[in-house]
Design an enzyme around this catalytic site. Structure first.
Site, PDB file in Angstrom:
ATOM      1  N   HIS A   1      -2.680   7.142   7.057  1.00 24.41           N
ATOM      2  CA  HIS A   1      -1.758   8.102   6.437  1.00 24.41           C
ATOM      3  C   HIS A   1      -2.474   9.364   5.967  1.00 24.41           C
ATOM      4  O   HIS A   1      -1.949  10.466   6.134  1.00 24.41           O
ATOM      5  CB  HIS A   1      -1.029   7.472   5.245  1.00 24.41           C
TER       6      HIS A   1
ATOM      7  N   GLN B   1       2.889   9.881   1.581  1.00 28.60           N
ATOM      8  CA  GLN B   1       4.189   9.210   1.583  1.00 28.60           C
ATOM      9  C   GLN B   1       5.038   9.591   0.377  1.00 28.60           C
ATOM     10  O   GLN B   1       6.240   9.328   0.366  1.00 28.60           O
ATOM     11  CB  GLN B   1       4.010   7.697   1.621  1.00 28.60           C
TER      12      GLN B   1
ATOM     13  N   CYS C   1       6.029  -0.105   7.566  1.00 32.63           N
ATOM     14  CA  CYS C   1       5.648   1.061   6.769  1.00 32.63           C
ATOM     15  C   CYS C   1       6.868   1.520   5.964  1.00 32.63           C
ATOM     16  O   CYS C   1       7.968   1.602   6.511  1.00 32.63           O
ATOM     17  CB  CYS C   1       5.167   2.175   7.697  1.00 32.63           C
ATOM     18  N   LEU C   2       6.657   1.818   4.692  1.00 29.49           N
ATOM     19  CA  LEU C   2       7.757   2.277   3.842  1.00 29.49           C
ATOM     20  C   LEU C   2       8.365   3.583   4.352  1.00 29.49           C
ATOM     21  O   LEU C   2       9.543   3.839   4.134  1.00 29.49           O
ATOM     22  CB  LEU C   2       7.280   2.442   2.394  1.00 29.49           C
TER      23      LEU C   2
ATOM     24  N   HIS D   1      -4.430   0.963   7.491  1.00 31.73           N
ATOM     25  CA  HIS D   1      -3.070   1.509   7.603  1.00 31.73           C
ATOM     26  C   HIS D   1      -2.907   2.698   6.645  1.00 31.73           C
ATOM     27  O   HIS D   1      -2.431   3.770   7.048  1.00 31.73           O
ATOM     28  CB  HIS D   1      -2.053   0.407   7.281  1.00 31.73           C
ATOM     29  N   GLU D   2      -3.322   2.520   5.388  1.00 32.77           N
ATOM     30  CA  GLU D   2      -3.184   3.598   4.396  1.00 32.77           C
ATOM     31  C   GLU D   2      -4.129   4.761   4.714  1.00 32.77           C
ATOM     32  O   GLU D   2      -3.767   5.924   4.541  1.00 32.77           O
ATOM     33  CB  GLU D   2      -3.417   3.068   2.981  1.00 32.77           C
TER      34      GLU D   2
ATOM     35  N   GLY E   1       0.850  -1.184   0.000  1.00 29.46           N
ATOM     36  CA  GLY E   1       0.000   0.000   0.000  1.00 29.46           C
ATOM     37  C   GLY E   1       0.885   1.232   0.000  1.00 29.46           C
ATOM     38  O   GLY E   1       2.037   1.180   0.431  1.00 29.46           O
TER      39      GLY E   1
END
Length: 192
Positions: free
Chosen positions: A152, A50, A106-107, A148-149, A45
């Site tokens: 963000h 991000q 997480c990236l 999760h996304e 995702g």
């Protein structure tokens, strides 16, 4: 084009993102670039904040988790074989089911993974890439990635769910990430 991923500590990761209109400049290109960036970074995702865009947009592909799953784990989650979708101007309408724990990463916060409790179902209202409205309920891994996304675009990170002591124990690693003292195999942009 692969976009650089914004690292922990950047202001954009803590802002509530803004809704967009169909006329948003080069939206198709941004979505294509986000898919390319997500796959190149081995993510499942990716949210617009991000990649340094303060807009309510995220992409997710839970099918990747099922494709790389061990044979013993097959059939464990109700959303198999997974979902690939674009979410624009998303707003969560409801949660359902029991909370369950899963090891998230997480990236934007590389090399940190923690067990996070989230509800097993999420109902979300969103627009697809053609600005068609949808209200859908997702469960399992797909629901987790969506939550999760979604966090963000609300200015929230998965580490916000940790107990204060656990977060304090990670503070050194988090500081290193925000200072760029970390090596990853994808492009990152660090706070100034």
């Amino acid at each position: 084009m692969i976009l650089p991923i914004v690292a922990y500590g950047a202001d954009v990761l803590r802002k509530k993102a803004l809704d967009i209109e169909p006329e948003y400049p080069q939206l198709d290109k941004l979505i294509a670039d986000m898919w390319e960036t997500m796959y190149a970074s081995n993510g499942v995702g990716l949210a617009a904040p991000q990649v340094n865009r303060n807009i309510r947009l995220f992409v997710m592909d839970s099918a990747q988790i099922f494709e790389h799953q061990e044979e013993d784990d097959k059939g464990q989650y109700p959303d198999e074989p997974g979902v690939k979708k674009v979410f624009i101007n998303a707003h969560i309408a409801d949660f359902g089911g029991d909370d369950w724990s899963y090891n998230e990463g997480c990236l934007s916060i590389p090399k940190i993974r923690e067990d996070i409790l989230r509800p097993e179902e999420v109902t979300i209202e969103y627009l697809d890439e053609n600005f068609q409205p949808h209200t859908e309920t997702f469960n399992g891994i797909t629901a987790r990635i969506i939550q999760h996304e979604y966090d963000h675009i609300e200015g929230k990170l998965f580490i916000d769910y940790l107990k204060p002591l656990k977060k304090k124990m990670l503070q050194g690693k988090l500081n290193d990430i925000s200072k760029g003292k970390i090596k990853v195999d994808y492009k990152m942009v660090f706070p100034k």
